[in-house]
Design a protein around this motif. Structure first.
Motif, short mmCIF file in Angstrom:
data_model
loop_
_atom_site.label_atom_id
_atom_site.label_comp_id
_atom_site.label_asym_id
_atom_site.label_seq_id
_atom_site.Cartn_x
_atom_site.Cartn_y
_atom_site.Cartn_z
N ASN A 374 9.74 7.49 6.69
CA ASN A 374 9.05 8.29 5.67
C ASN A 374 7.54 8.33 5.84
O ASN A 374 6.86 9.18 5.28
CB ASN A 374 9.40 7.76 4.26
N TYR A 375 6.97 7.38 6.61
CA TYR A 375 5.52 7.26 6.68
C TYR A 375 4.96 7.82 7.98
O TYR A 375 5.62 7.78 9.01
CB TYR A 375 5.12 5.78 6.58
N ASP A 376 3.71 8.28 7.91
CA ASP A 376 2.99 8.75 9.10
C ASP A 376 1.68 7.98 9.18
O ASP A 376 0.94 7.91 8.20
CB ASP A 376 2.70 10.25 8.99
N VAL A 425 5.13 -0.83 -5.55
CA VAL A 425 3.88 -1.31 -4.96
C VAL A 425 4.23 -2.00 -3.65
O VAL A 425 5.28 -2.62 -3.51
CB VAL A 425 3.12 -2.29 -5.89
N HIS A 426 3.38 -1.84 -2.67
CA HIS A 426 3.67 -2.37 -1.33
C HIS A 426 2.36 -2.56 -0.58
O HIS A 426 1.31 -2.13 -1.05
CB HIS A 426 4.61 -1.42 -0.58
N GLN A 427 2.45 -3.18 0.56
CA GLN A 427 1.27 -3.38 1.39
C GLN A 427 1.48 -2.77 2.77
O GLN A 427 2.62 -2.64 3.24
CB GLN A 427 0.99 -4.88 1.59
N HIS A 428 0.36 -2.40 3.40
CA HIS A 428 0.38 -2.03 4.82
C HIS A 428 -0.58 -3.00 5.50
O HIS A 428 -1.77 -2.97 5.22
CB HIS A 428 -0.13 -0.61 5.03
N VAL A 429 -0.05 -3.88 6.31
CA VAL A 429 -0.87 -4.93 6.93
C VAL A 429 -0.87 -4.73 8.44
O VAL A 429 0.19 -4.80 9.07
CB VAL A 429 -0.32 -6.32 6.56
N THR A 585 -3.25 -2.61 -0.14
CA THR A 585 -2.18 -2.78 -1.12
C THR A 585 -2.08 -1.45 -1.85
O THR A 585 -3.04 -0.99 -2.45
CB THR A 585 -2.49 -3.93 -2.08
N HIS A 586 -0.93 -0.83 -1.72
CA HIS A 586 -0.76 0.55 -2.19
C HIS A 586 -0.03 0.56 -3.52
O HIS A 586 1.14 0.18 -3.60
CB HIS A 586 0.02 1.31 -1.11
N VAL A 587 -0.75 0.96 -4.55
CA VAL A 587 -0.15 1.16 -5.87
C VAL A 587 0.03 2.67 -6.02
O VAL A 587 -0.94 3.40 -6.26
CB VAL A 587 -1.06 0.60 -6.99
#
Ligand code: NI
Length: 625
Positions: A374-376, A425-429, A585-587
């Motif tokens: 789902n992500y780019d 909520v999730h993170q991209h690290v 951190t993506h809210v």
């Protein structure tokens, strides 16, 4: 000049497949990835002739983690064939994912759970409209799947047709556990029916109510052509020299980057990334995909389009990859390169003479975009005229979603983004590996930050502060985190190379004000993404240390940087590698739906005493008075 780090050609891949098939007669052998086995740094730096070796990862009829094959093209043989053990598996490839999708769609229990949700699945067309997303099961494999087997968890969505947003209608509460090695569905989890969100999430132009008509053309032209020179995969621009490649895991790589013939970085690229979810919903609680190493990010690179992905006088590099069945897939325009105007480089208005001196800044952009489910993700290296180097990550695509009702919705862990639709909520690290060779080495790493002086006889007003530097001498003391209030940053210094002021030259890593990995250290996510616990790690250079979470992460319980640094090696001076974690951190917000406007993060590398003065005084002045 031959470039020992140039990516594989289509012919090289074809030939390597032929050699591999000849020597390894397993008919069930399929490929997950291909790439150049990058030659040893010492050989490249010494200018020694190095063989072209193709590295394949894949699986075959042996029920283990798969194989790693090194094919020597000149010698026409498989030089090494390594079996990956039970907990060191090849990345997921199209074959694994295809098998998982088929098994899920053919499973009676899963189909009846879909039907129970009022979703038609009687005909082939009905089934076709169901989109299956297989997720890595690493760290959370179910009891029914033996240790050593490759496993995925399939979640599903319903589309109206092929052009529909594949994520607007999640089939919530349903997870299909697939043992890919055994080729069977081992369990279907159904935590209950949640109604489909009512609205479509179309974002294609054909489905918009209106299109803006008041945007005038904005054209970028360079009538004399761009200022860079390209020779194969090597580039020269404004004193910089480097080559580019596409690594199956690390994606876009810059090699042997120098400025004014002075070496800066031997290799700079993403090493790993992890996307952990914070939501306790059982559709998401286990999600923490290591996109780079589990899904082979580099194998998922987009073919870019002029005027859409990149604007201006563009130069494109193509890359070539093996398909699961051993054919060659050529990705045209996989790496985009162009110059961009970047506002002013510097300016001063002199009130005495009433004149301005001002110079334009520009940057060279080298970028690629990767779609992982789902992500780019876009990765943009920027080289500036003043020696600054920047990595900018652009995050876009479609956020992970839950169908929710008022009774099930937990807004703190999963904000509402559309009617009946929430996003956890999730993170991209991200962890970047920066293999320095500043002015040819040796290099040392310092931490610099602002120290605020206490009120004293010499600081009676309490206004004084100063910049202090600490030499990081071993791996344990070089595990560091950002401290924006004190402008903390890290410097690579060459103590043997002095500038015109008699001081050692350096470059600083200027971090963003990033979070770190939020999952507990002892958790599955904390172990598998341990690199995310620190913004800085430093290791002495080692040929085989390229992977922040370990070389093979599928079904693995953690490795990489914690392993590399466990003996607390000396890093006081020598050939050193910086590992830099940068995270978001993506809210999620309503504006992120149905497709997410680009969100940005990244870092800068900035010369500090590398030059004796502003290195851009020689830029041409285009305006006077
Ligand atoms: Ni996100």
């Amino acid at each position: 000049m031959t470039n020992p780090l140039a990516p594989l050609t289509a012919t090289e891949i074809e030939k390597a497949v032929e050699i591999f098939r000849r020597e390894h007669g397993d008919e069930r052998a399929v490929f997950c990835s291909s790439g150049l086995d990058e030659p040893a740094k010492a050989d490249v730096k010494a200018g020694r002739a190095v063989p072209r070796i193709v590295k394949f990862l894949g699986t075959d009829s042996v029920p283990d983690g798969g194989f790693e094959a090194y094919v020597n093209l000149a010698e026409d043989k498989v030089e090494r064939l390594i079996r990956l053990g039970n907990d060191a598996q090849a990345p997921y490839g199209y074959y694994d994912l295809g098998v998982a999708v088929q098994l899920t769609k053919g499973n009676a229990e899963w189909l009846s759970a879909v039907k129970a949700r009022g979703i038609a699945c009687d005909t082939e067309e009905d089934i076709e409209r169901i989109q299956i997303d297989p997720w890595p099961a690493g760290g959370y494999a179910v009891d029914e799947i033996p240790v050593g087997h490759r496993a995925v968890r399939c979640i599903a969505f319903v589309r109206d047709d092929k052009t529909d947003n594949g994520y607007a209608r999640p089939i919530h509460g349903l997870i299909c556990h697939v043992d890919v090695t055994a080729g069977q569905v081992v369990r279907v989890d159904d935590s209950g029916v949640i109604p489909m969100p009512p609205n479509p999430g179309r974002f294609d132009a054909a489905h918009q109510e209106r299109t803006r008509t008041d945007l005038k053309d904005l054209e970028i032209t360079q009538p004399d052509g761009p200022s860079f020179e390209v020779d194969g995969y090597r580039v020269k621009w404004q004193g910089y020299e480097f080559s580019v490649s596409m690594h199956p895991v690390h994606g876009l790589v810059l090699h042997q980057l120098s400025l004014q013939q002075r070496p800066l970085l031997y290799r700079a690229a993403l090493s790993e990334m992890i996307v952990p979810y914070g939501d306790n919903d059982n559709m998401h609680a286990w999600k923490h995909v290591l996109d780079a190493s589990e899904y082979n990010m580099g194998m998922l690179v987009n073919s870019l389009k002029l005027g859409c992905d990149c604007l201006g006088e563009i130069f494109y590099f193509d890359v070539h990859q093996v398909t699961w069945e051993g054919k060659v897939k050529s990705v045209e325009n996989a790496i985009c390169m162009h110059e961009e105007d970047y506002g002013i480089q510097w300016k001063h208005y002199d009130s005495e003479s009433q004149t301005s001196e001002v110079r334009r800044s520009r940057r060279l952009v080298i970028s690629s975009i990767f779609t992982i489910g789902n992500y780019d993700y876009g990765f943009y290296w920027y080289l500036y005229l003043d020696g600054t180097i920047q990595m900018e990550i652009k995050l876009t695509g479609i956020v992970g979603v839950s169908a929710v009702t008022e009774a099930t919705h937990n807004p703190a862990q999963s904000p509402l983004i559309a009617e009946g639709l929430a996003s956890p909520v999730h993170q991209h690290v991200f962890c970047f590996r920066l293999d320095w060779e500043l002015d040819g080495g040796p290099n040392a790493i310092y931490e610099s930050q602002i120290e605020v002086l206490p009120i004293s006889d010499t600081n009676p007003d309490g206004t004084q502060f100063q910049s202090v530097s600490t030499h990081l001498v071993d791996e344990a003391s070089a595990k560091r985190n950002v401290y924006p209030e004190r402008s903390r940053h890290w410097k690579v210094v060459n103590p043997a190379s002095l500038n015109g002021l008699g001081k050692p030259v350096s470059y600083k890593l200027l971090p963003a004000g990033s979070p770190t990995l939020l999952a507990a250290e002892q958790s599955v996510v904390g172990r598998r993404g341990a690199f995310g616990k620190h913004h800085l790690w430093v290791t002495p250079y080692a040929d085989d240390e390229l992977s922040a979470a370990g070389a093979h992460t599928v079904m693995h319980n953690g490795g990489g940087l914690p392993e590399y640094t466990k003996h607390n090696r000396d890093i006081s001076e020598g050939d050193l590698v910086m590992w830099h974690t940068v995270a978001l951190t993506h809210v999620p917000r309503p504006e992120d739906w149905p497709v997410m406007p680009v969100e940005y993060t990244g870092f800068h590398l900035i010369p500090v005493g590398f030059f004796d003065r502003n290195p851009t005084l020689d830029l041409p002045s285009k305006c006077h008075g």
